[in-house]
Design a protein around this motif. Structure first.
Motif, PDB file in Angstrom:
ATOM      1  N   LYS A 122     -58.811   2.057 -65.059  1.00 21.17           N
ATOM      2  CA  LYS A 122     -57.776   2.863 -64.411  1.00 21.17           C
ATOM      3  C   LYS A 122     -56.501   2.026 -64.401  1.00 21.17           C
ATOM      4  O   LYS A 122     -56.552   0.837 -64.059  1.00 21.17           O
ATOM      5  N   SER A 174     -53.943  -3.728 -47.888  1.00 19.99           N
ATOM      6  CA  SER A 174     -54.259  -2.360 -48.357  1.00 19.99           C
ATOM      7  C   SER A 174     -55.077  -2.413 -49.638  1.00 19.99           C
ATOM      8  O   SER A 174     -56.000  -1.626 -49.829  1.00 19.99           O
ATOM      9  N   TYR A 199     -51.705   1.952 -55.708  1.00 18.30           N
ATOM     10  CA  TYR A 199     -52.852   1.932 -54.795  1.00 18.30           C
ATOM     11  C   TYR A 199     -53.874   3.012 -55.138  1.00 18.30           C
ATOM     12  O   TYR A 199     -55.016   2.947 -54.700  1.00 18.30           O
ATOM     13  N   GLU A 200     -53.429   4.000 -55.925  1.00 17.69           N
ATOM     14  CA  GLU A 200     -54.359   5.047 -56.375  1.00 17.69           C
ATOM     15  C   GLU A 200     -55.273   4.460 -57.467  1.00 17.69           C
ATOM     16  O   GLU A 200     -56.465   4.759 -57.533  1.00 17.69           O
ATOM     17  N   ALA A 201     -54.689   3.594 -58.304  1.00 16.17           N
ATOM     18  CA  ALA A 201     -55.460   3.022 -59.420  1.00 16.17           C
ATOM     19  C   ALA A 201     -56.607   2.126 -58.944  1.00 16.17           C
ATOM     20  O   ALA A 201     -57.615   1.975 -59.634  1.00 16.17           O
ATOM     21  N   SER A 252     -52.778   6.294 -63.222  1.00 21.71           N
ATOM     22  CA  SER A 252     -52.485   6.708 -61.852  1.00 21.71           C
ATOM     23  C   SER A 252     -50.973   6.741 -61.651  1.00 21.71           C
ATOM     24  O   SER A 252     -50.233   6.033 -62.328  1.00 21.71           O
ATOM     25  N   GLN A 253     -50.569   7.543 -60.666  1.00 20.28           N
ATOM     26  CA  GLN A 253     -49.135   7.668 -60.361  1.00 20.28           C
ATOM     27  C   GLN A 253     -48.680   6.579 -59.397  1.00 20.28           C
ATOM     28  O   GLN A 253     -47.485   6.378 -59.199  1.00 20.28           O
ATOM     29  N   HIS A 254     -49.636   5.937 -58.782  1.00 20.03           N
ATOM     30  CA  HIS A 254     -49.313   4.982 -57.731  1.00 20.03           C
ATOM     31  C   HIS A 254     -50.238   3.759 -57.879  1.00 20.03           C
ATOM     32  O   HIS A 254     -51.408   3.919 -58.200  1.00 20.03           O
ATOM     33  N   GLN A 298     -58.731  -0.645 -50.237  1.00 29.23           N
ATOM     34  CA  GLN A 298     -58.968   0.433 -51.215  1.00 29.23           C
ATOM     35  C   GLN A 298     -60.033   0.082 -52.264  1.00 29.23           C
ATOM     36  O   GLN A 298     -60.728   0.941 -52.764  1.00 29.23           O
ATOM     37  N   VAL A 325     -58.464   2.455 -56.174  1.00 28.43           N
ATOM     38  CA  VAL A 325     -59.505   3.064 -55.330  1.00 28.43           C
ATOM     39  C   VAL A 325     -60.862   2.950 -56.039  1.00 28.43           C
ATOM     40  O   VAL A 325     -61.029   3.411 -57.174  1.00 28.43           O
ATOM     41  N   TYR A 332     -52.054   1.498 -63.959  1.00 27.74           N
ATOM     42  CA  TYR A 332     -50.778   1.906 -63.362  1.00 27.74           C
ATOM     43  C   TYR A 332     -49.678   1.017 -63.915  1.00 27.74           C
ATOM     44  O   TYR A 332     -49.851  -0.202 -64.055  1.00 27.74           O
TER      45      TYR A 332
END
Ligand code: UGA
Length: 426
Positions: A346, A391, A366-368, A362-364, A395, A370, A348
């Motif tokens: 994943k 954070s 922190y999304e990548a 991912s768009q962010h 995650q 998770v 970013y």
């Protein structure tokens, strides 16, 4: 001065904007109509900090024009600057086809004395070749001066590099032509190297080759530092304080990429080979750069501790920070390597998300991460270096962070419960 620039690419647009800022009237030309139309609307096809504003100012002041009428501007301007690409061919040599067609245009357009500045990166001897082609095509000798004036700007800091260069190299046959080109840069304070054309061409290739060697050298030293428990960052700092060595380009990491260093060392090796000279240091630099990805993969495998179906988050895809350029990016080469392991990847990047088989974007940042078992920092973007590690730790599923640029502060990561893995760092 009225200047025609041929090629609205990275170098062409940046140089056009800077020269118009210096007070010249600049016509930046390109055959691709859609590119020119966008530029006239102030849309810049590349990401370069500050460039959009500079171009807008030039257009507004009436000192910068973008146009498809290449030959008309060649005929009208006493200075024509060639800034077309010389991409790599399969055999490592530089592809001169864009330059060939510019020379054909010049031969058909020049009607009075013209200084032809070669800004494109070309193999040694190319300016002589351009000159003889123009003469063969019937352009009288006294009408043309071909001058080699290579560029040394880096993507991401191109404007700063153009306005405050370490040196401006001007290689010309006739002193009068050197003087005109020097005058063109009159308000730029810099060391001026006035030389033969062949030397100027060589300076460009050798500069990039030396930078590549410097990076590969420190990457190799990182391996031995690690073997002895030394920290390559501290070693590089201590070594770089010696003014004979210098501190820059000693940052160990995934290795060099981009559209220049890899291409230019291949092209230099190729041309040297045509003269029977084998450049062994360049060969070694290339090998180290390639195997550097294996070093990181090995470290990741070790850190994953037997987990053979991991999910890996990769932060950064461009070949370095502050650019949207992904050409010969080590970050992307590394992602592909991870996918080939059969792992889930994943990714970013703040600016790009190129389609790569097996990589989901991912768009962010922190999304990548998770559910990721490990995070790899592959490009040194500021926003990623200064992430909120608490954070990140929350995650992620695992806790491994592989620092592919040796830029992270391990104490901060460890305080957040993450396991820091650098290269050549204790
Ligand atoms: C390079 C040269 O630095 C410029 O002087 C030259 O004008 C340009 O090529 C060109 O020929 O047009 P650029 O390709 O923009 O500029 O990028 P660099 O800043 O040189 O970085 C190249 C690669 O080396 C990047 O992937 C970067 O991450 C890596 N690098 C750089 C390291 O791994 N360690 C370092 O210490 C420095």
């Amino acid at each position: 001065m009225n200047i025609c620039i041929v090629g609205a690419g990275y170098v062409g647009i940046t140089t056009a904007a800077v020269l118009s800022e210096l007070g010249h009237i600049v016509y930046c030309t390109d055959r691709i109509a859609s590119k020119i139309a966008r530029l006239n609307k102030g849309e810049i096809p590349i990401y370069e900090p500050g460039l959009e504003e500079l171009v807008a100012r030039g257009i507004q002041n009436g000192t910068l024009f973008f146009d498809t009428e290449v030959r008309a501007h060649m005929a009208a301007c006493p200075i024509v600057m060639i800034a077309v690409g010389t991409p790599p061919r399969r055999d490592g040599s530089a592809d001169m086809s864009y330059l060939d067609s510019v020379v054909a245009d010049l031969a058909a357009s020049i009607k009075s004395h013209t200084i032809v500045i070669v800004k494109s990166t070309v193999p040694p001897g190319q300016s002589d070749w351009i000159e003889s082609r123009l003469h063969e095509a019937g352009v009288p000798e006294q009408w043309v001066d071909v001058v080699s004036n290579p560029e040394f700007l880096r993507e991401g800091t191109a404007l700063q590099d153009s306005i405050h260069p370490d040196r401006i190299v001007i290689g010309a046959k006739r002193e009068q032509a050197s003087r005109v080109v020097k005058e063109m840069y009159r308000s730029i304070e810099s060391e001026y190297v006035l030389t033969e054309r062949i030397d100027a061409e060589m300076i460009k290739y050798v500069s990039n080759a030396f930078l590549a060697i410097k990076i590969s050298f420190i990457n190799e030293i990182a391996r031995v530092c690690e073997a002895f428990g030394a920290d390559v960052t501290t070693v590089a700092k201590g070594v770089g304080l010696d003014q004979r060595i210098g501190p820059r380009f000693l940052q160990a990491g995934l290795g060099y990429g981009g559209s220049c260093l890899p291409k230019d060392i291949n092209a230099l090796s190729y041309v040297a080979g045509t003269k029977g000279v084998k450049l062994k240091m360049l060969h070694a630099a290339r090998t180290i750069n390639r195997t550097q990805l294996d070093v990181y993969l090995h470290k990741l495998k070790q850190a994953l501790d037997g987990n053979d179906q991991p999910t890996i988050a990769v932060w950064g895809a461009t070949f370095k920070e502050n650019t949207d350029d992904t050409r010969f990016s080590q970050a992307i080469a590394f992602m592909k390597k991870l996918v080939r392991q059969g792992w889930k990847v994943k990714a970013y990047d703040p600016l790009v998300s190129p389609p790569i088989r097996g990589v989901s974007w991912s768009q962010h940042p922190y999304e990548a991460i998770v559910g990721a078992d490990a995070l790899v920092l592959a490009t040194g973007w500021d926003e990623l270096i200064h992430a909120d590690w608490a954070s990140v730790s929350e995650q992620m599923k695992g806790n491994v962070v592989l620092d592919g640029r040796n830029l992270l502060d391990s104490t901060l990561l460890e305080a957040a419960g993450l396991r820091y893995v650098g290269v050549g760092r204790s």
